[in-house]
Enzyme design. Structure first.
Site: not given
Ligand code: CA
Ligand code: CA
Ligand code: MG
Ligand code: MG
Ligand code: NI
Lengths: 424, 424
Positions: A125, A127, A132, A141, A201, A203, A235, A239, A242, A246, A255, A259, A369
């Site tokens: 997978d 990114y 995103h 961050r 997600e 994708e 996907d 959260r 994760q 992670y 994850k 899928t 999001e």
């Protein structure tokens, strides 16, 4: 509506004569077989193969379609895919099939069961949507360090779990696992429980074809010849699991529970008429390293939607509309980078694009999001959501519109959330 | 030296009658077959199967050993493995094989080629030695934040690449990829080139067996019944590629070029006599969450060594001596955690332990630690190393010593570093 070999193809069907995607289906108790689809009619390719209709395809091996996966076919080099696709188009457009053959090979899509189209040796997978990655970066961050320093230099990716890639329609049980006890302080440790922040997600995934690169890396030119086709991909992501797990080695139990992919692989050749600039424009700041430079850097104009249908609703409600153009790194670049170390890529390998988010909030490809980390509610018909609830069915769709009617589309990529299994 | 069915078993052989590991070998041009090994004699199990010698094993399917992988056998539930192992022991210890059968089934190990013993659906790598995680943490984050907050609460792991798991003896080409341009400032971007900090990681890997858990997570009891056996594993690592790429989704091209495993799977039953406390003692600070609690928390006393032989040297020189006891999370805990989300575990899946480092510097399981991030030289015979050079062969070995003579060992896990392929 057009008609072809007695098959009616509704104007809004994803499966026009310009598409001819490949999949694997079973009819009643018969073993799975390779197939294509036109309108609502599934065509058993093993029947056409047995009738000798593909004998004129140069380089095509025998008995590749009376198998339970497309791997044997996909392992052929690209010229064979192209010649086969042309032959298939010819058979249908010139109405070359006899009535008994049609009777033996044609099935209404309602009567078949779809299976995973390929045996997936490895699933990766990426990114690769800048929007995103930027959204996630801002949330976790802050605006100034949104993109990590490496992001514009390489397609960031990680290895995923192939044992839990399911075909559309497979239910998804809400996962359990470890959740950080105190949201602000990781030093307080964790508790066991069901995921509370279940997400999708949006994708697409590229399916790798051709013979394995056992003698080293791929050039950009070679990589392009090894992108067999595409499917839609959800996907599923936990959260909260994760967040806790992670660092430093990436997502794992967050994850690896599921899928989902759409059942029909749309061949790259069918998408070429829809080649379009990426929404990122050019890659000039920075210019990628030479091995990642794609002289025809572009994407495909594929309209994508995500809809949710709760258990009490009667139809899915669209909550996001995005486009495959919203990718900064394209599949050829992802594949070249994947193999730069000498990693062997095998036919049937799946390369997820990464969540496909556009620039406007109605084009974001995840609840994370859309609800901006749970800070606002997303309308789903007359209900609202921040993350997914039990009973929700998530339906992803994608298509390219042919200017004078007809479509090249992917069919549904859907899955329903079942309550957690808390037996442990 | 003991003798069994005419087979001489040297006292220092890894393959005593107490071992009977399983592998896949081919003889000249014949297709690969499942086998076991005693001393230096490889025994073709398909010959014994065809002679009907396993018909008394309850629940064992037909034709499982005349296959090119052990997956069919390993998919059987544990009682079948145990009964088969007992039968195998009986055949050899009671000298029940006729001379013609021995002639047909026995091959000198020098005359056979070893293959991957299983088809690996998914390969996962953990990070479960506290000493290793602490060493890496000190090097990259300082002594105060050495262990991440989640480390003592769960076995940290990530999905690896199954397409490049090779059997011992396969050469490893030094990978190329992206290297951070300025060691201190990631904002300067990257350059393309061959890895300069090539490393090994001393690991063992558990091979998952039994039927897939399609209906949800595993309990600790169930997980224990699904650990079929173990191999040695070298998780080749490109430290410079890793440094640049691994935030935020984990190692990718730094690891996916090669992983080497030893050819013979030593069954869990053969290791049970060597059950030993872990060097971590008990898991009391913190106590793991309930699903991760192992009432018989322990490991195996397996002596492990890493040796390097440069191109001009005539034998490998040991640079590290460690032990499988040096693991904080054991394979049953890793497996339970892997499946806690509902992840499906299939027979043949490989679970790398993580680098096995002990407390003293001579027991560290990677050059990164042995050279303390390149700050000191490691003696290799009359040469020195900080990381691996082209032409170096890395040899890992492991064995359990039986008190009154004989061994249960793994054979070599070795690979030679070839120069980078810089054609791109
Ligand atoms: Ca993703
Ligand atoms: Ca490792
Ligand atoms: Mg997934
Ligand atoms: Mg590796
Ligand atoms: Ni549209």
């Amino acid at each position: 509506m057009t008609t072809c070999c007695g098959i009616n193809i509704p104007d809004d069907s994803d499966f026009s004569l310009s598409n001819l995607p490949l999949g694997v289906v079973s009819f009643q108790d018969a073993p799975p077989r390779c197939a294509t689809i036109l309108g609502n009619t599934v065509i058993d390719l093993s029947v056409l193969e047995e009738a000798g209709l593909f004998e004129t395809v140069p380089g095509l091996s025998c008995n590749v379609f009376n198998q339970s996966t497309l791997n044997s076919f996909i392992e052929h080099p690209r010229p064979v895919w192209r010649a086969f696709r042309q032959r298939l188009h010819e058979l249908f457009s010139q109405e070359q099939l006899s009535s008994p053959l049609c009777a033996a090979a044609f099935h209404n899509v309602q009567t078949v069961q779809c299976h995973l189209p390929v045996s997936i040796g490895d699933y990766t997978d990426f990114y690769s949507s800048r929007e995103h990655a930027t959204n996630v970066g801002i949330m976790f961050r802050g605006k100034d360090n949104a993109l990590q320093p490496n992001w514009l230099h390489l397609p960031v990716g990680y290895h995923g779990r192939s044992s839990t890639v399911f075909v559309s329609g497979h239910d998804v049980v809400r996962p359990c696992g470890q959740l950080q006890k105190d949201a602000e302080d990781p030093n307080q440790g964790s508790v066991y429980g069901p995921c509370r922040l279940l997400d999708f997600e949006l994708e697409m995934a590229a399916v790798v074809g051709g013979p394995p690169n056992t003698s080293g890396p791929l050039t950009m030119e070679q990589a392009k010849e090894r992108v067999f086709g595409f499917v839609l991909m959800n996907d599923w992501s936990a959260r909260d699991l994760q967040k806790w797990e992670y660092v430093p080695l990436g997502p794992f139990t967050a994850k690896n529970f599921a899928t989902t992919i759409s059942p029909w692989i749309v061949m790259t050749a069918a998408l070429e008429p829809f080649t379009a600039p990426t929404s990122a424009g050019k890659q000039e700041d920075p210019v990628p390293l030479e091995y990642l430079q794609d002289p025809t850097y572009s994407s495909y104009d594929i309209c994508l939607t995500v809809a949710i249908q709760s258990e009490v609703q009667t139809q899915p409600h669209t909550i996001s509309t995005s486009n495959f153009k919203n990718m900064y790194w394209n599949p050829a670049q992802q594949l070249v980078h994947h193999a730069v170390s000498g990693c062997i890529m095998r036919a049937g390998d799946l390369l997820g694009s990464g969540t496909i988010s556009g620039q406007t909030p109605d084009s974001y490809g995840s609840m994370l999001e859309l609800s901006w980390k749970g800070s606002k509610e997303v309308n789903v018909g007359d209900e609202v959501r921040k993350f997914l609830k039990d009973g929700d069915t998530v339906v992803m769709r994608g298509h390219c519109q042919i200017p004078n009617g007809g479509r090249v589309g992917f069919g549904d990529c859907s899955g329903k959330v079942l309550p957690a299994n808390t037996k442990l």
